[in-house]
Design an enzyme around this catalytic site. Sequence first.
Site, short mmCIF file in Angstrom:
data_model
loop_
_atom_site.label_atom_id
_atom_site.label_comp_id
_atom_site.label_asym_id
_atom_site.label_seq_id
_atom_site.Cartn_x
_atom_site.Cartn_y
_atom_site.Cartn_z
N CYS A 195 -6.10 0.53 3.29
CA CYS A 195 -7.00 1.05 4.46
C CYS A 195 -6.25 1.16 5.66
O CYS A 195 -5.45 0.72 6.09
CB CYS A 195 -8.13 -0.10 4.38
SG CYS A 195 -8.75 -0.62 2.90
N ARG A 241 -1.33 6.24 4.40
CA ARG A 241 -1.48 4.83 3.62
C ARG A 241 -2.09 4.78 2.38
O ARG A 241 -2.11 3.88 1.42
CB ARG A 241 -2.14 3.91 4.51
CG ARG A 241 -1.48 3.66 5.78
CD ARG A 241 -2.40 3.02 6.98
NE ARG A 241 -2.91 1.78 6.67
CZ ARG A 241 -2.24 0.67 7.14
NH1 ARG A 241 -0.93 0.89 8.10
NH2 ARG A 241 -2.57 -0.49 6.86
N TRP A 252 -9.37 2.01 1.07
CA TRP A 252 -8.67 2.02 -0.53
C TRP A 252 -9.44 1.03 -1.35
O TRP A 252 -9.01 -0.52 -0.66
CB TRP A 252 -7.08 1.57 -0.20
CG TRP A 252 -6.22 2.03 -1.24
CD1 TRP A 252 -5.99 3.09 -1.99
CD2 TRP A 252 -5.52 1.07 -2.13
NE1 TRP A 252 -5.04 2.87 -3.09
CE2 TRP A 252 -4.83 1.51 -3.11
CE3 TRP A 252 -5.58 -0.43 -2.22
CZ2 TRP A 252 -4.32 0.95 -4.10
CZ3 TRP A 252 -4.79 -1.00 -3.13
CH2 TRP A 252 -4.11 -0.36 -3.97
N ASN A 276 -9.93 -4.03 6.74
CA ASN A 276 -8.75 -3.74 6.26
C ASN A 276 -8.54 -5.36 5.68
O ASN A 276 -8.69 -6.33 6.52
CB ASN A 276 -7.39 -3.52 6.65
CG ASN A 276 -7.52 -1.95 7.23
OD1 ASN A 276 -8.66 -1.29 6.85
ND2 ASN A 276 -6.64 -1.52 8.01
N GLY A 277 -8.07 -5.52 4.56
CA GLY A 277 -7.87 -6.93 3.97
C GLY A 277 -8.73 -7.24 2.72
O GLY A 277 -9.63 -6.37 2.30
N GLU A 326 15.43 2.81 -9.99
CA GLU A 326 14.82 3.52 -9.07
C GLU A 326 14.61 5.09 -9.28
O GLU A 326 13.57 5.48 -8.98
CB GLU A 326 15.69 3.35 -7.67
CG GLU A 326 15.34 4.16 -6.34
CD GLU A 326 13.91 3.93 -6.02
OE1 GLU A 326 13.46 2.87 -6.45
OE2 GLU A 326 13.41 4.26 -5.04
N LYS A 380 11.00 6.70 -9.10
CA LYS A 380 11.01 7.98 -8.32
C LYS A 380 10.06 9.10 -9.24
O LYS A 380 9.21 9.59 -8.68
CB LYS A 380 11.91 8.65 -7.63
CG LYS A 380 12.68 7.91 -6.64
CD LYS A 380 12.10 8.04 -5.21
CE LYS A 380 10.92 7.16 -5.15
NZ LYS A 380 11.03 5.63 -4.70
N GLU A 420 6.19 7.97 -10.24
CA GLU A 420 5.18 7.46 -9.51
C GLU A 420 4.67 9.06 -8.83
O GLU A 420 3.62 8.90 -8.72
CB GLU A 420 5.51 6.70 -8.34
CG GLU A 420 6.69 7.14 -7.51
CD GLU A 420 7.28 6.09 -6.26
OE1 GLU A 420 6.23 5.21 -6.04
OE2 GLU A 420 8.37 6.32 -6.07
N HIS A 438 18.24 -1.91 -28.72
CA HIS A 438 17.57 -3.16 -29.47
C HIS A 438 15.98 -2.72 -29.42
O HIS A 438 15.30 -3.58 -29.53
CB HIS A 438 18.05 -4.28 -28.41
CG HIS A 438 19.33 -4.87 -28.53
ND1 HIS A 438 20.13 -5.34 -29.62
CD2 HIS A 438 20.46 -4.56 -27.58
CE1 HIS A 438 21.15 -5.65 -29.32
NE2 HIS A 438 21.59 -5.04 -28.18
N LYS A 466 0.84 3.29 0.42
CA LYS A 466 2.08 3.21 1.08
C LYS A 466 2.41 1.68 1.64
O LYS A 466 3.31 1.30 1.46
CB LYS A 466 2.14 3.82 2.36
CG LYS A 466 3.38 4.09 3.17
CD LYS A 466 4.66 4.53 2.46
CE LYS A 466 5.91 4.50 2.95
NZ LYS A 466 6.94 4.89 2.07
C1 F6R Z 1 7.92 3.14 -4.22
C2 F6R Z 1 7.63 2.36 -3.17
C3 F6R Z 1 7.10 1.05 -3.42
C4 F6R Z 1 7.61 0.23 -2.28
C5 F6R Z 1 6.88 -1.14 -2.48
C6 F6R Z 1 7.16 -2.15 -1.29
O1 F6R Z 1 8.42 4.91 -3.86
O2 F6R Z 1 7.72 2.53 -2.01
O3 F6R Z 1 7.53 0.80 -4.83
O4 F6R Z 1 8.96 -0.09 -2.45
O5 F6R Z 1 5.55 -1.12 -2.43
O6 F6R Z 1 7.16 -1.68 -0.29
P1 F6R Z 1 7.64 -2.51 0.96
O7 F6R Z 1 9.12 -1.99 1.07
O8 F6R Z 1 6.66 -1.64 2.23
O9 F6R Z 1 7.53 -3.99 1.02
#
Ligand code: F6R
Length: 608
Positions: A2, A27, A75, A101-102, A481, A485, A488, A504, A603
């Site tokens: 949010c 966000r 959100w 928010n929260g 990673e 990438k 997602e 396995h 985000k």
């Molecule tokens: C993937 C991504 C997420 C963040 C995760 C942790 O591209 O961005 O997996 O890495 O949500 O977020 P932070 O680094 O803000 O704690």
Amino acid sequence: MCGIVGYIGDEQAAPILLDGLSKLEYRGYDSAGIAVYGDQGIKVVKATGRLKVLDELTHGGSMLPGTTGIGHTRWATHGAPSDINAHPHFNKDESIVVVHNGIIENYLKLKKRLQSKGYEFVSETDTEVLAHLLDYYYEGDPLEAITKIMHRVEGSYALGILFRDHPDELYAVRKDSPLIVGESGDGNLIASDVPAVLKYTRDVYFIENEEIVCLTKDKITFYNIDEEEISKEPTRIGWDMEAAEKGGYEHFMLKEIYEQPKAVADTLNPRIKDGKIVIDELGMTDEDIRKIKKIFIVACGSAYHTGVTGKYVFEGLARIPVEVDLASEFRYRNPILEPDTLVIIVSQSGETADSLAALREAKARGIRVLGIVNVVGSSIAREADNVMYTWAGPEISVATTKAYSTQLAAQYLLAVKFAHARGVITDEELAGYISDLKKLPDQIELVLGCKEKVQRFANRYLAAKDIFFIGRGIDYAISLEGSLKLKEISYIHSEAYAAGELKHGTISLIEEGTLVTAVLTQEELYQKMISNMVEVRTRGAFVMAVTNVGNQEVEKTADFVLYIPKTNRYFTNSLAIIPLQLFGYYVSLGKGLDVDKPRNLAKSVTVE
Ligand code: F6R
């Protein structure tokens, strides 16, 4: 997650709220709403979907005249995304309105109590409880009502509140959810993040837990939970709005991929002084470093993946045992934390709920916590014993790239420093590692040159069903990673496997034409990797390889090869991840998806 914006001043509030909310779109959200105090009292408009809908519904805000207002992007956590559940939320007679928010953890209990006193609820949200609870306690003094609800409410919150009886005031309060106040000559603002206010001011106050703020158009007053006035100093924000905008790139993600050479240089260079690694903010002497018996690296998502690389680097270079943990697991698994353990929490936002909880768990057990954090003044940065900032600048795209790269760089610096302090590497070796580190930004720049080649290749895989990533050691961490990438932002199912583990079970999924991306940057493991590539290729896989320049032999086994420049074997992740980020980006672009805002993702994940 949010977003909150609030404004009080001489200008029309609604356009400012809509503009501020648009700066928080990164966000992630599913609905939005604004409340404006005008001649007819407080008016609210809310809409499910993108901000554009709300903008159209209010004719750019012009349908809500008034110079005081609060806005929100939601959100969903409690209750589905819908107009009714969108914020702001009113009390019954529409004299108090709230954005939140929260998560209010005891909202069901509070809701029942309020219902028993005759309060009726229209939404499924936890937030509506706050509007009615404020109503319950309000006897003419907003500050008193706010502090009363703070004693009753459990959970996390950042709130923006308007009271009909107080047309010239806007209230805000926070606990465990970020909130800032912007001070401008043309009025004052609240927001959940700095980009929302940057157009109007660079002077912001970071609100701490259980602090309350009352804004008028020309005054900002802070209070503690005992209603005592407190003084706070503003922080001047150094970066500007341009830094948070796309700067000519089609997407923030691509812009941020291209910002990596600078972000990594900004993170490394200030800490390399006169041939030494100097990390003042570490707050640890060489003696303290020598005492460390174990390191825990705790994080979520991509930040966790940097920790998987970090384990190989710290163990290999500094010979310190490392455990890497997902923050959501660490916080509940009662980890064995002996004295002389260092916990490193890695987080871009500094607000990730699980990472913050893991930090608190470690601190409560008397363990020293070092934060590797990107957002200055964020909760993790403030609560860690020491914080080492990654200087990536604001990262807007939901899929992290440049923050990820700076998190790696920070861990390299620490590992090399620790190795030297503990006498595992000599002065000469230290000089070699530092020289390799300094070359990384230019080498990343060089790898970015593979953009067109990757795009052409990516376009062949837009219809793929499954894609696999394999590697060994650090290359396994890179695969994790690369796979995240891709999945997602492209919505293609993808998995990363330690290459030796594939046989396995998972190898049964390989069929004619399945794309397998093999990462081979560790020379001593080339032959093992080539065997694994042969295994999948004989079962019909198409193999893309990412390897060091000079390893031409791989061309006999791979169908498509991307080369990265040679660097120290501990630092290869920084180079090999670039083509994988580009691959994910171009598959998503080719499929016409919302690259910067993938579905279901946020985000900053400030809820469990
Ligand atoms: C993937 C991504 C997420 C963040 C995760 C942790 O591209 O961005 O997996 O890495 O949500 O977020 P932070 O680094 O803000 O704690």
